[in-house]
Design an enzyme around this catalytic site. Structure first.
Site, PDB file in Angstrom:
ATOM      1  N   HIS A   1       1.111  -1.287   0.256  1.00  0.00           N
ATOM      2  CA  HIS A   1      -0.106   0.116  -0.326  1.00  0.00           C
ATOM      3  C   HIS A   1       1.200   1.371  -0.072  1.00  0.00           C
ATOM      4  O   HIS A   1       0.268   2.021  -0.656  1.00  0.00           O
ATOM      5  CB  HIS A   1      -0.683  -0.481   1.398  1.00  0.00           C
TER       6      HIS A   1
ATOM      7  N   ASP B   1      -5.282  -5.901  -8.236  1.00  0.00           N
ATOM      8  CA  ASP B   1      -4.482  -5.193  -6.529  1.00  0.00           C
ATOM      9  C   ASP B   1      -5.439  -3.889  -6.545  1.00  0.00           C
ATOM     10  O   ASP B   1      -4.642  -3.335  -7.875  1.00  0.00           O
ATOM     11  CB  ASP B   1      -3.984  -5.168  -5.735  1.00  0.00           C
TER      12      ASP B   1
END
Length: 608
Positions: free
Chosen positions: A255, A328
């Site tokens: 992330h 993702d």
């Protein structure tokens, strides 16, 4: 205008669903679980694709976030957030402008307040899409892994997370979890779950996977992944194995950074590939890519999401997978470091991906795909290839036949007493006991009636009772103890520690919930100071079982692998001796000062 309510009977018939494709409306019966659903063979699906404009095709490849509890009448704050991030006011406007093929629900986007509302939001989204010319149903997805990642909370059924299931070691339990969780999601209009996590967690320092993985043994992980896939897909919800080619050995969170996996090709085959192969053999509907660099599989320096050698060469050609590949989130740092947000969706499609998840700027991303087709970098035939896979999946899931859900279906399915009891029974098989000096456990309310429950209170996963110390204390009180909760946090100050030591004076035993204890954590000081009072100290690690390496002198140590209510209540039943501990470590615990030395191996676990 407001959402079509879930109880509404005035829903479009299947004939209206495909009104624009009159030739396809005959014999649209679907057979559950068939890859090529009856009435929707590839020729018919190609007929749908042939009628789409290039703009519609590009839109169908995106799965997008949108703020609000309603498709047409969200709260003002959510309208403002949508305008700022997407340039539209509502989910209905998002669909009308971009013709997205998928939407992802998040708690923080206020999509998941309660089951009835979720179902109405899903119906509103489907109506908005089917009202468009050549409109198609939307594939609605979410991350409902259970354990520490869950977007739909109570009163829906919440199960133990993957590492807890790994500790239980039961394929039957994993399949039951998938079947029940899938049935509840489907009743809410959510037809794709970004679960199970197929990563093999071999790095105790992994900041992003950890307890989201079933464990460190690739064969055991593969068995549980396959079982959960079969469970979800028996309820006609698409399971999604993630994060290909394997995110289990990283100390960087993708992330916020760009992890590099240094496994050799041979180690990758023996370790990371095993659960993904099992998922493909089990007939997995979708695979999610990871924003990680694996030089042994592709030495270009590109993230796996944008790597043709990994997505097409390995996943499709070597593993023989021809289902949907979803990225993702494209908002994550791991995929944005090397290329701009305009290049990422184009490179993902060139790599062999089908669905583009949650780009930071949808307008930029879609226009980049359109420009790539108009400029010849991508062909329209390449888009059609992905669209066919996506439509096959929508057909298989029954979306083209019956996109709507009902209030009655929600009432009948979501959070039923039977489902909740099953979750408790599964949780009872997961709690792991690693230390039990002088047979301190189980505790009896007759000999040690007064308990202090201290420790960390991380923010509770979606829709749980929380905070954990309160849930534990309440559960122990219901089991006959007089238990008091004292939240000391993940970094207790010396004043907080002193308060806990004073409170321990009135207790017959102390239960401490720990959360990711490090060498420098003041949670260690708390446990040591409580032990110094002479009162028996029972530690419950509510996330990583690795905490025991930092707390070698405790009287008793248990691992619950998560701090959701279902796991905390199960741990309380173990502490009180209502059930015996049955969990076995699915990961090894190494010594803190010498990681080459294993303190507790995979499969270790005491019982009464």
């Amino acid at each position: 205008m407001h959402d079509s309510g879930t109880g509404s009977t005035a829903q479009p018939s299947r004939r209206t669903v495909l009104a624009a494709t009159a030739g396809l409306t005959a014999a649209l019966a679907l057979t559950p679980g068939t890859a090529r659903a009856a009435g929707y063979d590839d020729e018919r699906l190609k007929g749908l694709i042939a009628r789409m404009s290039l703009e519609e095709k590009a839109g169908q490849l995106f799965v997008m976030r949108v703020y609000g509890h309603s498709a047409t009448a969200p709260d003002q704050a959510d309208i403002d957030a949508n305008l700022k991030e997407i340039g539209v006011r509502t989910a209905a406007e998002l669909i009308a402008r971009y013709r997205v093929g998928g939407i992802i629900y998040f708690t923080w986007a206020h999509n998941t307040r309660d089951p009835r509302q979720i179902a109405e939001l899903s119906n509103g989204i489907q109506k908005a899409s089917l009202d468009q010319p050549r409109g198609l149903p939307v594939l609605i997805a979410t991350d409902q892994e259970h354990g520490i990642v869950a977007r739909v909370g109570r009163p829906a059924t919440l199960f133990p997370g993957a590492m807890a299931i790994g500790a239980g070691g039961s394929r039957a339990d994993a399949q039951t979890l998938g079947r029940i969780a899938g049935a509840e999601l489907r009743a809410l209009g959510i037809r794709q779950d970004y679960s199970p996590d197929a990563d093999v967690n071999v790095n105790p320092a992994n900041p992003v996977i950890g307890v989201r993985s079933f464990g460190a043994d690739p064969e055991a992980v593969a068995d549980l992944v396959a079982a959960e896939v079969r469970g979800y897909q028996s309820s006609r919800v698409a399971a999604t194995a993630k994060h290909f080619p394997g995110h289990g050995d990283t100390a960087v969170d993708s992330h916020y950074g760009f992890p590099v996996i240094t496994h050799s090709r041979e180690l990758w085959e023996r370790l990371d590939a095993v659960p993904f192969r099992a998922a493909v053999r089990a007939g997995i509907d979708a695979v999610m890519t990871a924003h990680i660099m694996v030089p042994a599989l592709d030495d270009s320096g590109d993230p796996a999401t944008l790597s043709r050698p990994i997505v097409t060469g390995i996943l499709r050609e070597e593993l023989g997978y021809d289902g949907v590949v979803v990225t993702d989130s494209l908002g994550m740092e791991g995929v944005r470091q090397k290329y701009g947000d305009d290049r990422v969706p184009v490179l993902a499609l060139k790599a062999g991906v089908d669905q583009l998840l949650n780009p930071p700027n949808l307008d930029l991303a879609r226009n980049a795909v359109l420009d790539a087709v108009r400029g010849g970098e991508l062909t329209e035939a390449r888009l059609d290839e992905s669209l066919l896979r996506i439509l096959r999946l929508k057909a298989k899931l029954g979306l083209l036949d019956q996109p709507y859900v009902t209030a009655a279906g929600v009432e009948r399915t979501v959070g039923t007493p039977e489902h909740l009891r099953t979750a408790d029974r599964i949780a009872d098989r997961t709690t792991t006991l690693l230390v039990n000096k002088e047979r301190l456990l189980p505790l009896s309310p007759r000999t040690r009636p007064r308990l202090l429950v201290a420790g960390a209170d991380p923010a509770s996963p979606t829709g749980t009772d929380g905070p954990p110390t309160t849930v534990l204390a309440n559960a122990l009180t219901e089991l006959g103890f007089a238990a008091t909760a004292l939240s000391t946090g993940t970094a207790p100050s010396s004043a907080t520690i002193a308060k806990a030591v004073t409170a321990a004076g009135d207790a017959d035993a102390v239960v401490v919930a720990t959360y990711n204890v490090s060498a420098t954590s003041s949670q260690r000081t708390l446990v040591n100071r409580l032990a110094a009072t002479g009162k028996p100290v029972i530690v419950l690690a509510v996330r990583n079982p690795y905490d025991i390496a930092q707390l070698p002198d405790v009287d008793a140590f248990l691992a619950s692998y998560s701090w959701t209510d279902v796991e905390l209540r199960a741990a309380a039943r173990v502490i009180a001796g209502r059930v015996r501990p049955r969990g076995k470590l699915p990961v090894p615990v190494q010594r803190a000062d010498d990681p080459a030395q294993v303190l507790y191996p995979i499969g270790y676990g005491l019982s009464y």
